[in-house]
Motif scaffolding. Sequence first.
Motif, PDB file in Angstrom:
ATOM      1  N   GLU A  86      -5.196   5.421   2.368  1.00 49.42           N
ATOM      2  CA  GLU A  86      -4.944   6.765   2.669  1.00 49.42           C
ATOM      3  C   GLU A  86      -3.736   7.318   3.456  1.00 49.42           C
ATOM      4  O   GLU A  86      -3.175   8.191   3.125  1.00 49.42           O
ATOM      5  N   VAL A  91      -4.072   6.700  -3.929  1.00 49.70           N
ATOM      6  CA  VAL A  91      -5.117   7.075  -4.942  1.00 49.70           C
ATOM      7  C   VAL A  91      -6.478   6.505  -4.520  1.00 49.70           C
ATOM      8  O   VAL A  91      -7.566   6.758  -4.528  1.00 49.70           O
ATOM      9  N   THR A  92      -6.379   5.254  -3.950  1.00 50.19           N
ATOM     10  CA  THR A  92      -7.225   4.359  -3.576  1.00 50.19           C
ATOM     11  C   THR A  92      -7.818   4.614  -2.098  1.00 50.19           C
ATOM     12  O   THR A  92      -8.754   4.031  -1.653  1.00 50.19           O
ATOM     13  N   SER A  95      -9.708   9.836   0.839  1.00 47.95           N
ATOM     14  CA  SER A  95      -9.510  11.008   0.228  1.00 47.95           C
ATOM     15  C   SER A  95      -8.648  11.196  -0.811  1.00 47.95           C
ATOM     16  O   SER A  95      -7.981  12.086  -1.137  1.00 47.95           O
ATOM     17  N   LYS A  96      -8.397  10.062  -1.704  1.00 54.21           N
ATOM     18  CA  LYS A  96      -7.469   9.801  -2.720  1.00 54.21           C
ATOM     19  C   LYS A  96      -6.005  10.184  -2.399  1.00 54.21           C
ATOM     20  O   LYS A  96      -5.334  10.484  -3.392  1.00 54.21           O
ATOM     21  N   SER A 307      -1.501  -0.173  -4.280  1.00 47.43           N
ATOM     22  CA  SER A 307      -2.282   0.789  -5.034  1.00 47.43           C
ATOM     23  C   SER A 307      -1.287   2.219  -5.738  1.00 47.43           C
ATOM     24  O   SER A 307      -0.318   2.142  -5.104  1.00 47.43           O
ATOM     25  N   PRO A 310      -1.388   8.991  -6.229  1.00 48.11           N
ATOM     26  CA  PRO A 310      -2.245   9.760  -7.452  1.00 48.11           C
ATOM     27  C   PRO A 310      -1.400  10.661  -8.319  1.00 48.11           C
ATOM     28  O   PRO A 310      -0.271  10.984  -8.034  1.00 48.11           O
ATOM     29  N   GLN A 314      -4.359  15.588 -10.003  1.00 49.32           N
ATOM     30  CA  GLN A 314      -5.206  15.606  -9.026  1.00 49.32           C
ATOM     31  C   GLN A 314      -5.359  16.568  -8.126  1.00 49.32           C
ATOM     32  O   GLN A 314      -6.337  17.143  -7.669  1.00 49.32           O
TER      33      GLN A 314
END
Length: 332
Positions: A86, A91-92, A95-96, A307, A310, A314
């Motif tokens: 975060e 995105v992982t 809160s994405k 990761s 996003p 989104q």
Amino acid sequence: MKEITREVYLKWYEDMLFWRKFEDKLAALYIQQKIRGFLHLYNGQEAVLAGALHAMDLSKDKMITAYRNHVQPIGMGVDPKAVMAELLGKVTGTSKGMGGSMHIFSKEHGFYGGHGIVGAQIPVGAGIAFADQYFGRDGVTLTYFGDGAARQGSLHEAFNMAMLWKLPVVFIVENNGYAMGTSVERTANHTDVWKLGLGYEMPCGPVDGMNPVKVAEAMHEAIERARRGDGPTFLEMKTYRYRGHSMSDAQLYRSKEEVDEYRKIDPITQVLDVIKDQKYATDADIEAIDERVKNLVEECATFAEESDFPEIQQMYDVVYEQRDYPFIPHKL
């Protein structure tokens, strides 16, 4: 109160050391510009969290705090890899990737933020406690804020209603000596922040926030009072932060000697001293803990860096829960 055993001390040491090293890694990632915006670190204040967690019932109790909020959700059970992701905007993340440093959140684990507006979480914490009371749930909400936020008017409104309705909430000010760069002495004509509770006849008092045992004892009493239906408590945790207010803080308002003096009562060192004095662990045991912590921090960093960011779409998908937005008139 739950007994403070050898296992508790070992857990405290491993947890607090992990929280410290986790945030040291965050600082390094921030310098590399892999974390953007603001970054407020908890180094030095770990005993406040460790002691509170010992007194809580994580199956039903909740926590809300300000923007110095990276390690609290980890203590509540959130995957630290998701917290670090975060912070890197991935995105992982919890809160994405759209909350960032100041807005870690996990309803599943009873952690309700992470709030960037100074003092905003104080009435929200009272509101969460009101919901528990209204629905007959047995939970207690721990509402944290800093000494700077203690000067916000919303505190007084929340205190008044919490006492009037005997809400199951514990208000905790983490007094680390400075509101950003302004010392407590310069924010009011008194330095005992806990005395703000006296005007509402709220049980209140100071606590040694550098010692998890003292924190656990005070938090146990406050949580049990709230759970019985006797209303809130206001505790002033006297603690200290070893880093600046945020990573951009030059710390010109305090001396290196002052910081070094507080390092003599580092909560991690205090716990480790007990472990050694009581022979709760061998040197090899302690080295094994240190190695586990180091490896887990690296796992978190690797996960976060590998990761994905996003997708742009989104931003639009998370504004409303329902895609048809039924509360918006189709014809204006």
